[in-house]
Design a protein around this motif. Structure first.
Motif, PDB file in Angstrom:
ATOM      1  N   LEU A  33       8.812   2.413  12.998  1.00 25.66           N
ATOM      2  CA  LEU A  33       8.175   3.299  12.021  1.00 25.66           C
ATOM      3  C   LEU A  33       7.246   2.498  11.107  1.00 25.66           C
ATOM      4  O   LEU A  33       6.086   2.870  10.900  1.00 25.66           O
ATOM      5  N   ALA A  34       7.746   1.387  10.572  1.00 24.13           N
ATOM      6  CA  ALA A  34       6.960   0.552   9.664  1.00 24.13           C
ATOM      7  C   ALA A  34       5.692   0.028  10.355  1.00 24.13           C
ATOM      8  O   ALA A  34       4.597   0.099   9.798  1.00 24.13           O
ATOM      9  N   GLU A  35       5.853  -0.463  11.569  1.00 25.44           N
ATOM     10  CA  GLU A  35       4.700  -0.986  12.319  1.00 25.44           C
ATOM     11  C   GLU A  35       3.699   0.127  12.637  1.00 25.44           C
ATOM     12  O   GLU A  35       2.488  -0.072  12.528  1.00 25.44           O
ATOM     13  N   ASP A  36       4.206   1.300  13.009  1.00 28.61           N
ATOM     14  CA  ASP A  36       3.324   2.433  13.344  1.00 28.61           C
ATOM     15  C   ASP A  36       2.547   2.920  12.124  1.00 28.61           C
ATOM     16  O   ASP A  36       1.376   3.305  12.235  1.00 28.61           O
ATOM     17  N   MET A  37       3.201   2.901  10.949  1.00 30.97           N
ATOM     18  CA  MET A  37       2.520   3.347   9.728  1.00 30.97           C
ATOM     19  C   MET A  37       1.349   2.417   9.394  1.00 30.97           C
ATOM     20  O   MET A  37       0.251   2.887   9.072  1.00 30.97           O
ATOM     21  N   LEU A  38       1.579   1.111   9.478  1.00 32.15           N
ATOM     22  CA  LEU A  38       0.502   0.158   9.204  1.00 32.15           C
ATOM     23  C   LEU A  38      -0.600   0.296  10.256  1.00 32.15           C
ATOM     24  O   LEU A  38      -1.789   0.267   9.927  1.00 32.15           O
ATOM     25  N   GLN A  39      -0.211   0.495  11.504  1.00 30.95           N
ATOM     26  CA  GLN A  39      -1.201   0.649  12.572  1.00 30.95           C
ATOM     27  C   GLN A  39      -2.049   1.904  12.367  1.00 30.95           C
ATOM     28  O   GLN A  39      -3.247   1.901  12.633  1.00 30.95           O
ATOM     29  N   TYR A  40      -1.440   2.995  11.861  1.00 25.73           N
ATOM     30  CA  TYR A  40      -2.222   4.198  11.576  1.00 25.73           C
ATOM     31  C   TYR A  40      -3.358   3.859  10.606  1.00 25.73           C
ATOM     32  O   TYR A  40      -4.503   4.266  10.802  1.00 25.73           O
ATOM     33  N   GLY A  57      -9.314   8.808   7.301  1.00 24.70           N
ATOM     34  CA  GLY A  57      -9.194   7.451   6.787  1.00 24.70           C
ATOM     35  C   GLY A  57      -8.173   7.378   5.668  1.00 24.70           C
ATOM     36  O   GLY A  57      -8.120   8.260   4.813  1.00 24.70           O
ATOM     37  N   GLY A  58      -7.355   6.332   5.685  1.00 21.74           N
ATOM     38  CA  GLY A  58      -6.362   6.143   4.639  1.00 21.74           C
ATOM     39  C   GLY A  58      -6.178   4.681   4.313  1.00 21.74           C
ATOM     40  O   GLY A  58      -6.464   3.811   5.139  1.00 21.74           O
ATOM     41  N   ILE A  59      -5.712   4.416   3.098  1.00 20.28           N
ATOM     42  CA  ILE A  59      -5.416   3.039   2.685  1.00 20.28           C
ATOM     43  C   ILE A  59      -3.921   2.850   2.443  1.00 20.28           C
ATOM     44  O   ILE A  59      -3.442   1.737   2.280  1.00 20.28           O
ATOM     45  N   GLY A  60      -3.169   3.957   2.423  1.00 20.45           N
ATOM     46  CA  GLY A  60      -1.728   3.883   2.229  1.00 20.45           C
ATOM     47  C   GLY A  60      -1.053   5.042   2.920  1.00 20.45           C
ATOM     48  O   GLY A  60      -1.634   6.118   3.075  1.00 20.45           O
ATOM     49  N   LEU A  61       0.188   4.788   3.357  1.00 19.38           N
ATOM     50  CA  LEU A  61       0.961   5.829   4.023  1.00 19.38           C
ATOM     51  C   LEU A  61       2.439   5.574   3.750  1.00 19.38           C
ATOM     52  O   LEU A  61       2.933   4.472   3.981  1.00 19.38           O
ATOM     53  N   ALA A  62       3.123   6.592   3.240  1.00 24.79           N
ATOM     54  CA  ALA A  62       4.558   6.493   2.947  1.00 24.79           C
ATOM     55  C   ALA A  62       5.359   7.210   4.023  1.00 24.79           C
ATOM     56  O   ALA A  62       4.882   8.179   4.618  1.00 24.79           O
ATOM     57  N   ALA A  63       6.592   6.736   4.243  1.00 22.03           N
ATOM     58  CA  ALA A  63       7.443   7.334   5.280  1.00 22.03           C
ATOM     59  C   ALA A  63       7.655   8.828   5.047  1.00 22.03           C
ATOM     60  O   ALA A  63       7.722   9.594   6.017  1.00 22.03           O
ATOM     61  N   ASN A  64       7.739   9.256   3.780  1.00 23.08           N
ATOM     62  CA  ASN A  64       7.893  10.693   3.500  1.00 23.08           C
ATOM     63  C   ASN A  64       6.792  11.493   4.195  1.00 23.08           C
ATOM     64  O   ASN A  64       7.012  12.621   4.611  1.00 23.08           O
ATOM     65  N   GLN A  65       5.594  10.913   4.253  1.00 24.69           N
ATOM     66  CA  GLN A  65       4.443  11.640   4.798  1.00 24.69           C
ATOM     67  C   GLN A  65       4.543  11.872   6.302  1.00 24.69           C
ATOM     68  O   GLN A  65       3.812  12.692   6.842  1.00 24.69           O
ATOM     69  N   VAL A  66       5.413  11.114   6.965  1.00 23.11           N
ATOM     70  CA  VAL A  66       5.643  11.357   8.388  1.00 23.11           C
ATOM     71  C   VAL A  66       7.052  11.938   8.567  1.00 23.11           C
ATOM     72  O   VAL A  66       7.696  11.768   9.597  1.00 23.11           O
ATOM     73  N   ALA A  74       3.201   1.627   3.805  1.00 20.21           N
ATOM     74  CA  ALA A  74       2.244   0.625   4.273  1.00 20.21           C
ATOM     75  C   ALA A  74       0.972   0.749   3.455  1.00 20.21           C
ATOM     76  O   ALA A  74       0.582   1.847   3.054  1.00 20.21           O
ATOM     77  N   LEU A  75       0.339  -0.407   3.192  1.00 25.21           N
ATOM     78  CA  LEU A  75      -0.974  -0.452   2.538  1.00 25.21           C
ATOM     79  C   LEU A  75      -1.900  -1.295   3.401  1.00 25.21           C
ATOM     80  O   LEU A  75      -1.475  -2.309   3.973  1.00 25.21           O
ATOM     81  N   HIS A  76      -3.171  -0.894   3.476  1.00 25.32           N
ATOM     82  CA  HIS A  76      -4.177  -1.663   4.214  1.00 25.32           C
ATOM     83  C   HIS A  76      -5.532  -1.384   3.562  1.00 25.32           C
ATOM     84  O   HIS A  76      -6.103  -0.307   3.746  1.00 25.32           O
ATOM     85  N   LEU A  77      -5.983  -2.336   2.735  1.00 22.97           N
ATOM     86  CA  LEU A  77      -7.248  -2.178   2.010  1.00 22.97           C
ATOM     87  C   LEU A  77      -7.729  -3.534   1.533  1.00 22.97           C
ATOM     88  O   LEU A  77      -7.035  -4.541   1.682  1.00 22.97           O
ATOM     89  N   THR A  78      -8.919  -3.560   0.962  1.00 23.09           N
ATOM     90  CA  THR A  78      -9.427  -4.807   0.387  1.00 23.09           C
ATOM     91  C   THR A  78      -9.391  -4.702  -1.131  1.00 23.09           C
ATOM     92  O   THR A  78      -9.547  -3.616  -1.692  1.00 23.09           O
ATOM     93  N   ASP A  79      -9.170  -5.853  -1.775  1.00 20.84           N
ATOM     94  CA  ASP A  79      -9.127  -5.871  -3.238  1.00 20.84           C
ATOM     95  C   ASP A  79     -10.531  -6.076  -3.803  1.00 20.84           C
ATOM     96  O   ASP A  79     -11.519  -6.113  -3.051  1.00 20.84           O
ATOM     97  N   ASP A  80     -10.621  -6.233  -5.119  1.00 17.72           N
ATOM     98  CA  ASP A  80     -11.920  -6.366  -5.782  1.00 17.72           C
ATOM     99  C   ASP A  80     -12.698  -7.590  -5.308  1.00 17.72           C
ATOM    100  O   ASP A  80     -13.919  -7.616  -5.355  1.00 17.72           O
ATOM    101  N   ALA A  81     -11.970  -8.605  -4.837  1.00 21.74           N
ATOM    102  CA  ALA A  81     -12.612  -9.840  -4.371  1.00 21.74           C
ATOM    103  C   ALA A  81     -12.948  -9.772  -2.881  1.00 21.74           C
ATOM    104  O   ALA A  81     -13.439 -10.742  -2.309  1.00 21.74           O
ATOM    105  N   GLY A  82     -12.677  -8.629  -2.258  1.00 19.74           N
ATOM    106  CA  GLY A  82     -12.961  -8.484  -0.834  1.00 19.74           C
ATOM    107  C   GLY A  82     -11.867  -9.052   0.060  1.00 19.74           C
ATOM    108  O   GLY A  82     -12.028  -9.138   1.275  1.00 19.74           O
TER     109      GLY A  82
END
Length: 185
Positions: A33-40, A57-66, A74-82
């Motif tokens: 589940l954790a790996e699939d959420m990050l992969q999404y 498009g998403g930058i975050g996904l919580a288990a509740n949402q699935v 899971a989070l997947h994004l860039t910060d202010d410094a790129g």
């Protein structure tokens, strides 16, 4: 592979239910589940894959949402410094935060919400958080800007809180005391 059809929408009771702590070592199902959420999230940010599978498009996904009541997001994004900020947080907690607040001027969005909801969502500008990794390692990180906002948004999901619960109903764009709007540089 998680697709949009697997993401539950507002009104579903799981989105308003507090998720349960996860025990270690992770079960095969929890790890998957954790790996699939990050992969999404990675897939949703890849224009070819997103178009092929019709992913928002998403930058975050919580288990509740699935529709899974586990304290995992899971989070997947860039910060202010790129710099890439990409991880799965299991049993996450905010251990300290700034007094100063922030908000996204254009408002927040959510994969479980199919409509635009105008208004400022007050968030802590900086947080220190703790969580466990997929491998059972404890992590302590400091976040600011969009990663801090996204962490708080996903942690809210695990507590059954939607982003729009924070919007001032009477005055959605009322100034937020002691805050600076977040701006992507």
């Amino acid at each position: 592979m998680i697709l949009m059809e697997h993401i539950i929408r507002e009104g579903h009771p799981t989105l308003r239910t507090r998720a349960e702590e996860v025990t270690f070592p992770l079960s095969v199902e929890d790890r998957q589940l954790a790996e699939d959420m990050l992969q999404y999230l990675k897939n949703s940010q890849d224009s070819e894959i997103a178009e092929k599978y019709n992913l928002r498009g998403g930058i975050g996904l919580a288990a509740n949402q699935v529709n899974c009541l586990k304290r995992i997001f899971a989070l997947h994004l860039t910060d202010d410094a790129g710099e890439l900020v990409s991880f799965v947080a299991i049993n996450p907690k905010i251990v300290s935060h700034s007094v100063e607040q922030t908000y996204i001027e254009s408002g927040e969005g959510c994969l479980s919400v199919d409509r635009a909801i105008p208004g400022y969502v007050p968030r802590y500008a900086r947080i220190t958080a703790k969580f466990m990794t997929i491998d059972g390692e404890e992590k302590k990180i400091r976040l600011k800007g969009l990663p801090a906002i996204a962490f708080q948004h996903e942690l809210d999901h695990l507590n059954g809180i939607m982003f729009y619960d924070h919007i001032n109903e009477k005055e959605p764009f009322a100034p937020i005391p002691n805050s600076t709007p977040f701006e992507r540089v």
